[in-house]
Design an enzyme around this catalytic site. Sequence first.
Site, PDB file in Angstrom:
ATOM      1  N   ILE A 138       0.868  -1.167   0.000  1.00 17.23           N
ATOM      2  CA  ILE A 138       0.000   0.000   0.000  1.00 17.23           C
ATOM      3  C   ILE A 138       0.907   1.219   0.000  1.00 17.23           C
ATOM      4  O   ILE A 138       2.067   1.151   0.425  1.00 17.23           O
ATOM      5  CB  ILE A 138      -0.979   0.020   1.200  1.00 17.23           C
ATOM      6  CG1 ILE A 138      -0.244  -0.101   2.529  1.00 17.23           C
ATOM      7  CG2 ILE A 138      -2.015  -1.077   1.064  1.00 17.23           C
ATOM      8  CD1 ILE A 138      -1.180  -0.053   3.732  1.00 17.23           C
ATOM      9  N   ASP A 139       0.404   2.327  -0.508  1.00 16.72           N
ATOM     10  CA  ASP A 139       1.228   3.521  -0.675  1.00 16.72           C
ATOM     11  C   ASP A 139       1.778   4.029   0.651  1.00 16.72           C
ATOM     12  O   ASP A 139       1.199   3.784   1.719  1.00 16.72           O
ATOM     13  CB  ASP A 139       0.413   4.634  -1.343  1.00 16.72           C
ATOM     14  CG  ASP A 139      -0.101   4.243  -2.714  1.00 16.72           C
ATOM     15  OD1 ASP A 139       0.536   3.386  -3.352  1.00 16.72           O
ATOM     16  OD2 ASP A 139      -1.150   4.777  -3.131  1.00 16.72           O
ATOM     17  N   LYS A 140       2.868   4.755   0.572  1.00 13.86           N
ATOM     18  CA  LYS A 140       3.517   5.302   1.765  1.00 13.86           C
ATOM     19  C   LYS A 140       2.530   6.029   2.673  1.00 13.86           C
ATOM     20  O   LYS A 140       2.495   5.809   3.890  1.00 13.86           O
ATOM     21  CB  LYS A 140       4.638   6.256   1.348  1.00 13.86           C
ATOM     22  CG  LYS A 140       5.267   7.026   2.505  1.00 13.86           C
ATOM     23  CD  LYS A 140       6.263   8.054   1.999  1.00 13.86           C
ATOM     24  CE  LYS A 140       6.798   8.900   3.156  1.00 13.86           C
ATOM     25  NZ  LYS A 140       7.728   9.952   2.670  1.00 13.86           N
TER      26      LYS A 140
END
Length: 305
Positions: A138-140
Site C-alpha cells: 500500500i502507498d507510503k
Amino acid sequence: MNEERLEYVVPEAIDQRLDGYCCTLPGDYSREYIKRLIKNRAVLVNGEVKKASHHLKGGELISLKIPEPQECRILAENIPLEIVYEDDDLLVVNKPQGMVVHPAPGNRSGTLVNGLMHYTKSLSTINGIMRPGIIHRIDKDTSGLLMVAKNDLAHQSLSQQLKDHTILRQYYGLVKGVVKSNRGKVDMPIGRHPIDRIKMAVTPKNSKEAITHFEVIERFARYTLVCFRLETGRTHQIRVHMENIGHPIAGDPLYGLGDKNNLFRTQGQCLHAQTLGFVHPRTGENLLFEAPLPEEFQTILDSLK
C-alpha cells in the site's frame, strides 16, 4: 557468483509446461522463482533456452543453474510494528501512514521491511532480497492492513489468491465533493502516466484492467466518506479512479487538486486499508481482520460532523 548445476531427465509421455514441471523437482521451488530462472536463461531444455510456457513431451534433459543465495544487505531496524495477527506462516501488520513498505532508491531505511527484518528471522524469499515477505503493497501515505509471508509456501498461496481476486481488501477513504450514487463500480484500465512518470493514469495504452467497487458510508457538506473494495490491485488504483470520476481523495498530494486539496493539512491522502480477508495457506481457515481508522483520520471525520 557461485552456482549449483542440476540436471534431470523428464519422464516419458509427459505433457506439461516447463515452469510447472520444474516446480515438481527436488527443492520445492516456487513457480515465481522458476520463472525468474527461466527469464535469466538459467534453465535449459536439451541445451536450449525455452519459454516458461514451453510444453515438455518426455525424454528431454533439463539443466538448471541455481545461484547461491545472496546475503541480504537490508539493515534490520528496531521499528515499532503493530502486529494484528501472527502464526508460523504469516503476519498481518497495520502499517502507519508515512511508512514505506520496502527499501528502494531514496528509501533504504525506516521501511516496513527494515522493521520486519528486526522482528522476525522468518520471511519468504520469493520477492528477492529487497522485498522479503512482501506479497502486496500500500502507498507510503496510505495506512492499514498488509499480509506478510513468513515462508515461500505461504507466499505462493497468498499471491495466487491475489491473482484470483479472492482476497477481500476494503478501504475507507474521504473524497472531495458529494458522491451522488450510493454505490458503484469504476472499471477503467490503469497504466503509467504518458507525461508524468511518477503518476499513474487511466489510459488505453500499456495499461492493465483495474476495477474498484465503492459504497457511500456518509455524506458531508463538501466531502463523502466512501468504502472501496478492490477487485484488482493496480498501483494508486483508488486514487487514480476517484480523480478520474471527479472525486479525488482528500489530502492527496499527487492526484486531483494537489496541495489545494489538503484543507486538513494531513500528511497525505485520507485513505485507510481497513479490512483484509483471505484463506489461510496451510489450514484453509477463512481469516478476516479489521483495523480502526487512524486517530488523525477519525478527528477529521469528527470535525466534519
